[in-house]
Scaffold this motif. Structure first.
Motif, PDB file in Angstrom:
ATOM      1  N   THR A   4      51.633  26.184  70.428  1.00 55.48           N
ATOM      2  CA  THR A   4      50.857  27.295  69.896  1.00 55.48           C
ATOM      3  C   THR A   4      49.978  26.754  68.766  1.00 55.48           C
ATOM      4  N   ALA A   5      49.020  27.553  68.341  1.00 45.50           N
ATOM      5  CA  ALA A   5      48.169  27.154  67.213  1.00 45.50           C
ATOM      6  C   ALA A   5      49.016  26.956  65.959  1.00 45.50           C
ATOM      7  N   GLY A   6      50.021  27.817  65.775  1.00 49.92           N
ATOM      8  CA  GLY A   6      50.906  27.680  64.618  1.00 49.92           C
ATOM      9  C   GLY A   6      51.708  26.396  64.666  1.00 49.92           C
ATOM     10  N   GLU A   7      52.201  26.041  65.851  1.00 53.08           N
ATOM     11  CA  GLU A   7      52.952  24.791  65.985  1.00 53.08           C
ATOM     12  C   GLU A   7      52.054  23.587  65.711  1.00 53.08           C
ATOM     13  N   ALA A   8      50.840  23.616  66.223  1.00 58.47           N
ATOM     14  CA  ALA A   8      49.906  22.511  65.976  1.00 58.47           C
ATOM     15  C   ALA A   8      49.634  22.372  64.481  1.00 58.47           C
ATOM     16  N   ALA A   9      49.479  23.492  63.799  1.00 59.48           N
ATOM     17  CA  ALA A   9      49.244  23.457  62.347  1.00 59.48           C
ATOM     18  C   ALA A   9      50.473  22.925  61.618  1.00 59.48           C
ATOM     19  N   ASN A  10      51.673  23.313  62.056  1.00 63.58           N
ATOM     20  CA  ASN A  10      52.898  22.827  61.414  1.00 63.58           C
ATOM     21  C   ASN A  10      53.041  21.324  61.584  1.00 63.58           C
ATOM     22  N   LEU A  11      52.784  20.837  62.799  1.00 63.50           N
ATOM     23  CA  LEU A  11      52.863  19.400  63.049  1.00 63.50           C
ATOM     24  C   LEU A  11      51.845  18.650  62.196  1.00 63.50           C
ATOM     25  N   GLN A  12      50.622  19.159  62.133  1.00 65.19           N
ATOM     26  CA  GLN A  12      49.587  18.489  61.340  1.00 65.19           C
ATOM     27  C   GLN A  12      49.935  18.484  59.861  1.00 65.19           C
ATOM     28  N   LEU A  13      50.511  19.567  59.371  1.00 64.23           N
ATOM     29  CA  LEU A  13      50.932  19.634  57.963  1.00 64.23           C
ATOM     30  C   LEU A  13      51.901  18.503  57.645  1.00 64.23           C
ATOM     31  N   VAL A  14      52.901  18.315  58.493  1.00 59.84           N
ATOM     32  CA  VAL A  14      53.906  17.280  58.241  1.00 59.84           C
ATOM     33  C   VAL A  14      53.285  15.888  58.358  1.00 59.84           C
ATOM     34  N   ASP A  16      50.184  15.092  57.840  1.00 59.73           N
ATOM     35  CA  ASP A  16      49.338  14.923  56.647  1.00 59.73           C
ATOM     36  C   ASP A  16      50.188  14.633  55.415  1.00 59.73           C
ATOM     37  N   MET A  17      51.358  15.269  55.314  1.00 62.18           N
ATOM     38  CA  MET A  17      52.251  14.997  54.193  1.00 62.18           C
ATOM     39  C   MET A  17      52.715  13.536  54.217  1.00 62.18           C
ATOM     40  N   PHE A  18      53.014  12.998  55.405  1.00 66.17           N
ATOM     41  CA  PHE A  18      53.363  11.583  55.504  1.00 66.17           C
ATOM     42  C   PHE A  18      52.202  10.728  55.016  1.00 66.17           C
ATOM     43  N   ALA A  19      50.986  11.060  55.436  1.00 65.52           N
ATOM     44  CA  ALA A  19      49.810  10.262  55.083  1.00 65.52           C
ATOM     45  C   ALA A  19      49.482  10.323  53.594  1.00 65.52           C
ATOM     46  N   HIS A  20      49.698  11.481  52.967  1.00 65.97           N
ATOM     47  CA  HIS A  20      49.252  11.661  51.580  1.00 65.97           C
ATOM     48  C   HIS A  20      50.368  11.632  50.534  1.00 65.97           C
ATOM     49  N   VAL A  21      51.614  11.804  50.978  1.00 65.50           N
ATOM     50  CA  VAL A  21      52.733  11.823  50.034  1.00 65.50           C
ATOM     51  C   VAL A  21      53.690  10.661  50.292  1.00 65.50           C
ATOM     52  N   LEU A  22      54.290  10.611  51.487  1.00 58.66           N
ATOM     53  CA  LEU A  22      55.354   9.629  51.727  1.00 58.66           C
ATOM     54  C   LEU A  22      54.842   8.199  51.833  1.00 58.66           C
ATOM     55  N   ASN A  23      53.792   7.947  52.608  1.00 54.32           N
ATOM     56  CA  ASN A  23      53.335   6.559  52.721  1.00 54.32           C
ATOM     57  C   ASN A  23      52.828   6.010  51.397  1.00 54.32           C
ATOM     58  N   PRO A  24      51.989   6.731  50.674  1.00 48.79           N
ATOM     59  CA  PRO A  24      51.570   6.193  49.368  1.00 48.79           C
ATOM     60  C   PRO A  24      52.586   6.458  48.256  1.00 48.79           C
TER      61      PRO A  24
END
Length: 129
Positions: A4-14, A16-24
């Protein structure tokens, strides 16, 4: 199975969090992704958003070369599961990690994780990835 659109947004949020929070390991970016009432189930980290920030700062200081190499990610409604390889330094075998995140109102509201050491020479030749 279609997302669903909501699921796609949830996956992208996580992701993006890896890219901007966890990796750096950037504690200053936590508030963009993590809900104010964040529930942390990892017993090695203090609870809440501020606990996550302190944990990230400690890890960044101790292992500034650490990487979180995402191997696969799955979404089911408001839950996102990520399977990844953590290496604390370049020659580290690291850990195989599975995180489960619960998303609420466009933010990560809750987190669970399980980890195992990556080993060489064990009885099973299959990779954990």
């Amino acid at each position: 199975m279609n997302r669903t659109a909501g699921e796609a947004a949830n996956l992208q949020l996580v992701l993006d969090m890896f890219a901007h929070v966890l990796n750096p390991m950037d504690s200053s970016a936590v508030d963009r992704f993590i809900a104010p009432g964040y529930i942390q189930h990892n017993q090695a980290a203090e609870p809440g958003r501020e606990g996550l920030k302190k944990f990230l700062d400690m890890i960044r200081e101790a292992t500034p070369e650490a990487v979180h190499d995402v191997k696969r990610a799955f979404v089911d409604g408001d839950h996102v599961t990520v399977h990844y390889h953590v290496r604390r330094w370049p020659d580290d075998l690291g850990w195989a990690v599975m995180d489960i995140f619960r998303i609420e109102d466009g933010m990560i509201a809750e987190h669970w994780d399980v980890m195992q050491d990556v080993i060489e020479g064990g009885p099973n030749p299959a990779s954990p990835f």
